[in-house]
Design a protein around this motif. Structure first.
Motif: not given
Length: 132
Positions: A23-45
């Motif tokens: 949904a976001r159009r700002n590149a920095i917010l997209v990078l932050m969202s990718v980091e949030l997804m990676l942290n979710a995967v880390n929590l699962n691991l």
């Protein structure tokens, strides 16, 4: 602690990050969202590693080792990603993903894209050649 709690939290974090990427159009917010997804995967691991180490006799902790590897890769990715975003922002004046197009492309109002190297010269270029 039961395995369902970190799994639900991880799913919520991942869905929030996915919404941010889509949904976001700002590149920095997209990078932050990718980091949030990676942290979710880390929590699962980590959660599944702790859950499996309780049931098995061997404690290999491969989930925690993989989490450390993922954190290192994510740090490098965010460093390079921010450098690219800052360079693009300096050159073009915006970090809006929709407005970032390659400079060799020209967008016509009728919806067709043409390559600038093979496109016909514009009116200004024809006027400049006629006056020269």
């Amino acid at each position: 602690m039961h395995l369902a709690y970190p799994a639900v939290l991880s799913a919520l974090l991942f869905c929030t990050g996915l919404y941010g990427v889509l949904a976001r159009r700002n590149a920095i917010l997209v990078l932050m969202s990718v980091e949030l997804m990676l942290n979710a995967v880390n929590l699962n691991l980590v959660a599944f590693d702790v859950w499996l180490s309780r049931t098995a006799e061997e404690t290999l902790h491969s989930g925690q080792a993989l989490t450390l590897f993922t954190i290192a890769i994510a740090a490098a990715e965010i460093g390079i990603g921010l450098a690219i975003v800052l360079a693009v922002h300096r050159n073009r004046g915006t970090a809006d993903i929709d407005r970032l197009r390659d400079t060799s492309e020209r967008h016509d109002p009728d919806g067709t894209d043409h390559d600038a190297r093979t496109a016909e010269p514009s009116d200004e270029a024809q006027k400049a050649e006629a006056t020269a």
